[in-house]
Write an enzyme that holds these catalytic residues in place. Structure first.
Site, PDB file in Angstrom:
ATOM      1  N   HIS A   1      11.624  12.506   7.659  1.00 47.53           N
ATOM      2  CA  HIS A   1      12.712  13.424   7.308  1.00 47.53           C
ATOM      3  C   HIS A   1      12.896  13.561   5.794  1.00 47.53           C
ATOM      4  CE1 HIS A   1      16.466  10.611   6.833  1.00 47.53           C
ATOM      5  NE2 HIS A   1      15.381  10.032   6.358  1.00 47.53           N
TER       6      HIS A   1
ATOM      7  N   GLY B   1       0.821  -1.200   0.000  1.00 50.08           N
ATOM      8  CA  GLY B   1       0.000   0.000   0.000  1.00 50.08           C
ATOM      9  C   GLY B   1       0.852   1.245   0.000  1.00 50.08           C
TER      10      GLY B   1
END
Length: 339
Positions: free
Chosen positions: A246, A226
């Site tokens: 990040h 997914g």
């Protein structure tokens, strides 16, 4: 903690530090530390084994010995030091990271930092005309170097996270964007009561299915293909985002965090964000250098402070409950649903 530069020679070492990285790259690429694990050797002996120029290798190892990486004796034989052990293959190896950081596709991008500072755009795309992930998908050798580099840091970070955070109250752990499942496999191995869910893109899930450690945990571990930027499966009571945010812009991060919030059906559910948290002020931090890598390699990625993570969580309908340091450079940012 800051470092004072009081002399031109101290500044000189900083200015030329990239040369140390390249010397480490050469030693790591050639596998010098693994050769020396058999015992001290001269560069003539090493050169014959590795098919490299003995005198040139000597000059590289002599320079590294000045940093405590390898040690030279009076017979010009080199031996391992505690620092050199990190260049050997093994559980605590940093060899993969040393190799990746010295590869041309990394070196060239860092050489274009000025472009990113002038434009705010990733230098990688200016150098190669495509995103870093497209490039890795088209260049198997670079992708292998990247994977080995991530493996170099994952084991130490995983152990630090599992030592710093108590997973015993939870029944099901979802590792979102967890790659081939190294963190999840270690967590399930450490906590026999836990069930696991790895959510990744379809091609990554196919790679993860081939991992022996995950296969051995099959009754307790589910793999789901997914896109976590579209939706996150509900049901788990603790969700992990390890080194995911990040690489995201603030907009992408809030979108992903909202998806997590929608999947946190129980008020007791926890969201764990494992990232480097930037300290304030002039304190030295490796995260500040990793932040520059995000600038150069990703469109919008960045390292963040605790306050910045708190703001992102709030925009997504979550609240920051605590920031937990670990025994590594990474911290755990814990979030819960708003009351």
């Amino acid at each position: 903690m800051t470092s004072a530069i009081h002399t031109p020679w101290a500044m000189l070492e900083l200015i030329t530090a990239a040369r140390v990285s390249q010397a480490l790259y050469v030693a790591a690429k050639l596998g010098v530390a693994d050769y020396l694990a058999k015992g001290p050797a001269t560069c003539a002996e090493l050169g014959a084994e590795m098919n490299v120029h003995a005198d040139a290798l000597y000059r590289v190892l002599r320079a590294l010995a000045g940093f405590g990486i390898f040690a030279e004796d009076e017979s010009r034989r080199f031996s391992l030091t505690p620092a050199a052990e990190f260049l050997r293959d093994g559980p605590r190896s940093m060899r993969g990271l040393a190799i990746m950081c010295g590869e041309p596709w990394q070196w060239q991008v860092w050489g274009r930092m000025l472009y990113s500072v002038r434009t705010g755009k990733p230098a990688f795309e200016d150098v190669f005309g495509k995103s870093v992930f497209q490039y890795l998908g088209e260049n198997p050798d670079a992708a292998a170097a990247y994977d080995q580099a991530m493996t170099s840091v994952t084991a130490a970070e995983t152990d630090a996270i599992l030592s710093a955070y108590d997973f015993s109250p939870f029944a099901r752990l979802a590792d979102l964007g967890g790659g081939r499942g190294a963190f999840l496999a270690t967590a399930l191995g450490r906590h026999a009561h836990l069930r696991g869910l790895l959510v990744e893109l379809p091609h990554v899930v196919e790679q993860a299915r081939k991992e022996a450690t995950l296969a051995a945990l099959a009754p307790r571990c589910e793999l789901a293909a997914g896109n976590i930027f579209i939706s996150v499966p509900d049901g788990p009571d603790v969700f992990m985002l390890k080194r995911v945010l990040h690489a995201c812009s603030d907009r992408e991060a809030v979108l992903l965090l909202r998806n997590c919030r929608n999947a946190m059906a129980r008020t007791s559910a926890r969201l764990l964000i494992a990232e480097m948290v930037l300290p304030p002020g002039n304190e030295r931090s490796f995260g500040k250098w990793l932040d520059l890598e995000m600038l150069l390699f990703t469109p919008g990625g960045r390292e963040r402070t605790a306050d910045e993570y708190g703001a992102l969580l709030q925009q997504a309908g979550l609240r920051l409950t605590r920031v937990i340091p670990t025994g590594s450079a990474i911290s755990i940012i814990e979030g819960m649903t708003l009351p």
